[in-house]
Scaffold this active site. Structure first.
Site, PDB file in Angstrom:
ATOM      1  N   HIS A  44       0.826  -1.200   0.000  1.00  0.00           N
ATOM      2  CA  HIS A  44       0.000   0.000   0.000  1.00  0.00           C
ATOM      3  C   HIS A  44       0.865   1.257   0.000  1.00  0.00           C
ATOM      4  CE1 HIS A  44      -3.713  -2.306   1.649  1.00  0.00           C
ATOM      5  NE2 HIS A  44      -3.724  -2.237   0.329  1.00  0.00           N
ATOM      6  N   HIS A  77      -0.152  -8.725   1.220  1.00  0.00           N
ATOM      7  CA  HIS A  77      -1.253  -8.830   2.197  1.00  0.00           C
ATOM      8  C   HIS A  77      -1.961 -10.180   2.194  1.00  0.00           C
ATOM      9  CE1 HIS A  77      -0.942  -4.462   1.271  1.00  0.00           C
ATOM     10  NE2 HIS A  77      -0.849  -4.446   2.570  1.00  0.00           N
ATOM     11  N   GLU A 129      -5.714  -7.588   3.942  1.00  0.00           N
ATOM     12  CA  GLU A 129      -5.242  -8.704   4.769  1.00  0.00           C
ATOM     13  C   GLU A 129      -6.405  -9.358   5.515  1.00  0.00           C
ATOM     14  OE1 GLU A 129      -1.978  -7.866   7.541  1.00  0.00           O
ATOM     15  OE2 GLU A 129      -2.824  -9.398   8.866  1.00  0.00           O
ATOM     16  N   THR A 167      -1.878  -8.015  11.205  1.00  0.00           N
ATOM     17  CA  THR A 167      -0.459  -7.841  11.542  1.00  0.00           C
ATOM     18  C   THR A 167      -0.045  -6.388  11.770  1.00  0.00           C
ATOM     19  OG1 THR A 167       0.068  -7.713   9.193  1.00  0.00           O
ATOM     20  CG2 THR A 167       0.271  -9.885  10.237  1.00  0.00           C
ATOM     21  N   CYS A 197       3.108  -7.789  13.694  1.00  0.00           N
ATOM     22  CA  CYS A 197       4.441  -8.229  13.283  1.00  0.00           C
ATOM     23  C   CYS A 197       5.537  -7.370  13.899  1.00  0.00           C
ATOM     24  CB  CYS A 197       4.535  -8.236  11.759  1.00  0.00           C
ATOM     25  SG  CYS A 197       4.702  -6.585  11.084  1.00  0.00           S
ATOM     26  N   SER A 225      -2.293   2.845   3.904  1.00  0.00           N
ATOM     27  CA  SER A 225      -1.355   1.948   4.580  1.00  0.00           C
ATOM     28  C   SER A 225      -1.691   1.904   6.069  1.00  0.00           C
ATOM     29  CB  SER A 225       0.078   2.455   4.366  1.00  0.00           C
ATOM     30  OG  SER A 225       0.930   1.898   5.340  1.00  0.00           O
ATOM     31  N   ASN A 227      -0.332   0.330   8.681  1.00  0.00           N
ATOM     32  CA  ASN A 227       0.719   0.525   9.694  1.00  0.00           C
ATOM     33  C   ASN A 227       1.216   1.966   9.709  1.00  0.00           C
ATOM     34  OD1 ASN A 227       3.798   0.598   8.711  1.00  0.00           O
ATOM     35  ND2 ASN A 227       2.567  -0.457   7.178  1.00  0.00           N
ATOM     36  N   SER A 269       5.681   0.233   4.163  1.00  0.00           N
ATOM     37  CA  SER A 269       5.586   0.130   2.698  1.00  0.00           C
ATOM     38  C   SER A 269       6.151   1.363   1.996  1.00  0.00           C
ATOM     39  CB  SER A 269       4.120  -0.094   2.295  1.00  0.00           C
ATOM     40  OG  SER A 269       3.268   0.758   3.031  1.00  0.00           O
TER      41      SER A 269
HETATM   42  S1  SF4 Z   1       4.237  -5.075   7.814  1.00  0.00           S
HETATM   43 FE1  SF4 Z   1       5.744  -6.153   6.597  1.00  0.00          FE
HETATM   44  S2  SF4 Z   1       6.625  -7.785   7.923  1.00  0.00           S
HETATM   45 FE2  SF4 Z   1       4.723  -7.004   8.843  1.00  0.00          FE
HETATM   46  S3  SF4 Z   1       3.177  -8.465   8.123  1.00  0.00           S
HETATM   47 FE3  SF4 Z   1       3.125  -6.674   6.729  1.00  0.00          FE
HETATM   48  S4  SF4 Z   1       4.525  -7.238   5.072  1.00  0.00           S
HETATM   49 FE4  SF4 Z   1       4.920  -8.664   6.768  1.00  0.00          FE
END
Ligand code: SF4
Length: 315
Positions: A44, A77, A129, A167, A197, A225, A227, A269
């Site tokens: 993403h 994902h 995901e 994750t 993760c 994104s 994260n 990402s």
């Molecule tokens: S952030 Fe990166 S390491 Fe974590 S689950 Fe997604 S692709 Fe995998």
């Protein structure tokens, strides 16, 4: 005015799963040539997606758009078994670039579903995901998005409940939901190791520690994104202004009025080139002095998908 100070957070940017997915797409392009199709965005990030679009990669949300026999990558994902089935049926050359840490969550879902558990998946509705994980056992998985959702959950057998997480969640948000789940279902099962993760946790920990020293946080990453969004939210929860930006075009110079110290980081990402461009912009505009600040080393890497391990690159 004094020169601006910029703390450059580390770890930041590409994680092992994103590195593997991008290298897979590069290799597929080199070995099979365009057109290559990718189910959903490879990762993403707008910069990465438009870079590959310019090289003959087509991103699709529906496999009906992929011609029979074409080369197709599954993004980092992950995908549901149904998508794999359709790819086989259409005789696509499928390359699976799912991050192994996402696959781990899929395998946990399958294991709990086979053992007759109701699985409470903590995550964001509609995220690629989450759609992929829920597809492993749709009849057994219930999505939980907020602590308030917990009170109204319906489960067949309260002694056979397990939770899993997306994750890329906020560790704090997930813990708030998990503690409600444990109150409501004291016997709730969970995997021995966190599903959030290492890369998500490390980038959050860096923002958490370093944001205390700054007046403004810039997170390089795209709006979709997960994260990256969590990094900006984390800073805001600590009372620090934070902006999630794809690149310097998104910056409003007014953000820096009265700001002496800025934290720069990047979601898992976001490529380093957009971080470099941001630092150059801050140097040109404000004479920024950049101070790298590492809170932890990362040395994780993942193998390429098996479909790509023996390919020959045509240059
Ligand atoms: S952030 Fe990166 S390491 Fe974590 S689950 Fe997604 S692709 Fe995998």
């Amino acid at each position: 005015m004094e020169d601006m100070k910029v703390l450059l957070a580390s770890p930041r940017g590409f994680c092992a799963g994103v590195n593997m997915a991008i290298e897979s797409l590069e290799l597929a392009l080199g070995a099979f040539g365009p057109p290559i199709y990718v189910y959903h965005e490879i990762v993403h990030n707008q910069y990465v997606v438009s870079h590959f679009r310019g090289r003959g990669v087509t991103f699709v949300d529906d496999l009906a758009e992929v011609p029979a026999g074409a080369t197709l990558l599954f993004s980092a994902h992950g995908v549901s078994p149904e998508v794999r089935r359709i790819a086989r049926e259409r005789k696509l050359r499928a390359i699976d670039a799912t991050c192994p840490l996402v696959t781990k969550v899929h395998l946990e879902a399958i294991k709990y579903a086979e053992a007759g558990y109701t699985i409470l998946l903590i995550g964001h509705e509609g995220h690629d995901e989450v759609i992929g994980t829920m597809g492993e056992a749709p009849q057994a998985i219930v999505l939980v998005e907020t602590p308030e959702d917990v009170a109204t959950l319906q489960v067949a057998d309260e002694s056979k409940v397990a939770y899993l997480t997306q994750t890329t969640l906020s560790v704090d948000d997930a813990n708030r939901i998990i503690s409600r789940l444990k109150q409501r279902f004291p016997k709730i099962a969970s995997p021995p190791k966190d599903d959030i993760c290492y890369a998500t946790q490390n980038r959050q920990e860096a923002v958490s520690l370093l944001s205390a020293e700054v007046e403004l946080v810039l997170v390089l990453g795209s709006q979709n994104s997960s994260n990256s969004q969590r990094l900006a939210e984390l800073a805001r929860e600590r009372g620090i202004a934070a902006h999630l930006i794809d690149g310097t075009d998104d910056i409003d110079p007014a953000w820096f009025a009265g700001v002496g110290t800025v934290l720069v980081t990047a979601g898992a990402s976001a490529p380093e080139v957009v971080v470099e461009e941001c630092l150059s912009w801050l140097r040109d505009r404000f004479g920024a002095i950049v101070e790298p600040r590492s809170i932890r080393e990362e040395s994780v890497s993942f193998p390429l998908p098996r479909e790509l391990r023996d390919v020959t690159i045509n240059i």
